[in-house]
Write an enzyme that holds these catalytic residues in place. Structure first.
Site, PDB file in Angstrom:
ATOM      1  N   HIS A  34       0.841  -1.193   0.000  1.00 21.39           N
ATOM      2  CA  HIS A  34       0.000   0.000   0.000  1.00 21.39           C
ATOM      3  C   HIS A  34       0.880   1.247   0.000  1.00 21.39           C
ATOM      4  CE1 HIS A  34      -3.326  -2.442   2.022  1.00 21.39           C
ATOM      5  NE2 HIS A  34      -2.256  -3.128   2.381  1.00 21.39           N
ATOM      6  N   TYR A  35       0.309   2.393  -0.370  1.00 25.55           N
ATOM      7  CA  TYR A  35       0.916   3.642   0.065  1.00 25.55           C
ATOM      8  C   TYR A  35       0.028   4.247   1.141  1.00 25.55           C
ATOM      9  CZ  TYR A  35      -1.984   6.335  -3.422  1.00 25.55           C
ATOM     10  OH  TYR A  35      -2.993   6.896  -4.165  1.00 25.55           O
ATOM     11  N   THR A  36       0.634   5.094   1.988  1.00 20.46           N
ATOM     12  CA  THR A  36      -0.107   5.624   3.129  1.00 20.46           C
ATOM     13  C   THR A  36      -1.159   6.648   2.724  1.00 20.46           C
ATOM     14  OG1 THR A  36       1.658   7.242   3.479  1.00 20.46           O
ATOM     15  CG2 THR A  36       1.751   5.193   4.774  1.00 20.46           C
ATOM     16  N   GLU A  99       2.699  -0.914   4.504  1.00 13.27           N
ATOM     17  CA  GLU A  99       2.401   0.458   4.106  1.00 13.27           C
ATOM     18  C   GLU A  99       3.710   1.166   3.746  1.00 13.27           C
ATOM     19  OE1 GLU A  99      -0.357   2.239   3.759  1.00 13.27           O
ATOM     20  OE2 GLU A  99      -1.942   1.068   4.751  1.00 13.27           O
ATOM     21  N   HIS A 141      -2.605  -3.040  -3.301  1.00  9.21           N
ATOM     22  CA  HIS A 141      -3.951  -2.846  -2.763  1.00  9.21           C
ATOM     23  C   HIS A 141      -4.954  -2.714  -3.899  1.00  9.21           C
ATOM     24  CE1 HIS A 141      -6.380  -0.698   0.672  1.00  9.21           C
ATOM     25  NE2 HIS A 141      -6.875  -1.865   0.355  1.00  9.21           N
ATOM     26  N   ASP A 151      -3.710   2.312  -4.883  1.00  8.41           N
ATOM     27  CA  ASP A 151      -2.331   2.252  -4.406  1.00  8.41           C
ATOM     28  C   ASP A 151      -1.731   0.850  -4.521  1.00  8.41           C
ATOM     29  OD1 ASP A 151      -4.359   1.791  -2.286  1.00  8.41           O
ATOM     30  OD2 ASP A 151      -2.654   1.470  -0.953  1.00  8.41           O
TER      31      ASP A 151
END
Length: 250
Positions: A34-36, A99, A141, A151
């Site tokens: 994921h990215y945050t 993340e 994700h 993401d």
């Protein structure tokens, strides 16, 4: 005192209460990246550890390569939300979530720094080795939640990870002219495309009609595997890349 020691030797620990038991006693056999999507690393880490946020991840990778473990790998972190892969829902129960600090599309979507990607590769290799996670189950994700999530996005260097032994990847065919399948099309070619996407793992029914859901899933596939053009249209490049990915499966 921290309730657990880091399972990844290079990680520091910042425990999150947002976790539970994996349902059905399953063991993690997938890795979800994921990215945050938040304005700062500090805000992201605070949210992932806040009891009222109802979100968490097993690991957080900062821009400078600092790795933080927040949930033990044996526990079910709350990172994937409503999602599925290969017909199985509750992705949280069969996966480990990582993340990656990046403000995402809503925050300018900068490139991922080299120290961050180097640290992520080392972490992924360690987790995949210890948990026997196969390359084709290292996912974004957006793969497990098409349309709902985008993401880690089209700038994420999946090709670089693959060169280091992380993830399943083939060089994408460049976009070119030719017969494309798009919204409103119907027939055997559409059904075959849907069947191939579903066979790879995407949540898509074989209806033979190129509907909105099909376009959403094609866009998710492009974002991961053919990021030079993300338009939800199954052009020859998209279909060729998908076919070679399936042919390269173990």
């Amino acid at each position: 005192m921290n309730p657990f020691a880091a399972e990844y030797a290079r990680a520091r620990v910042d425990p999150s209460p947002n976790c539970g038991k994996r349902r059905g006693g399953v063991r993690p056999d997938a890795l979800i990246l994921h990215y945050t999507g938040m304005e700062s690393a500090e805000a992201a880490q605070k949210r992932l550890c806040a009891p009222d946020s109802e979100v968490s991840a097993h690991y957080l990778v900062h821009e400078d390569g600092d790795v933080v473990q927040m949930v033990r790998e044996e526990a079910r972190a709350w990172h994937a939300g409503r999602s599925s892969w290969q017909g199985v829902e509750d992705v949280n129960s069969f996966s480990i979530g990582i993340e990656i600090v990046n403000p995402g599309h809503g925050g300018g979507y900068p490139d991922f720094p080299d120290p961050q990607i180097e640290a992520l590769i080392a972490l992924c290799r360690d987790v995949c080795r210890r948990r026997a996670i196969p390359p084709q189950r290292v996912l974004g994700h957006s793969d497990v939640a098409p349309g709902r999530k985008v993401d880690p996005g089209e700038k994420f260097p999946w090709d670089r990870l693959a060169r280091e032994g992380v993830g399943h990847y083939v060089p994408p065919a460049p976009p070119c002219a030719g017969k494309a399948l798009a919204d409103g099309d119907a027939g055997q070619a559409v059904a075959e495309l849907q069947a191939m996407l579903a066979a790879y793992g995407y949540g898509l029914d074989e209806t033979g009609v190129y509907d909105g859901r099909t376009a959403v899933v094609v866009s998710a596939f492009q974002r991961h595997f053919r990021p030079s053009r993300i338009d939800g249209v199954a052009d020859p490049s998209t279909r060729d890349t998908l076919a070679r990915l399936i042919a390269a499966l173990p």
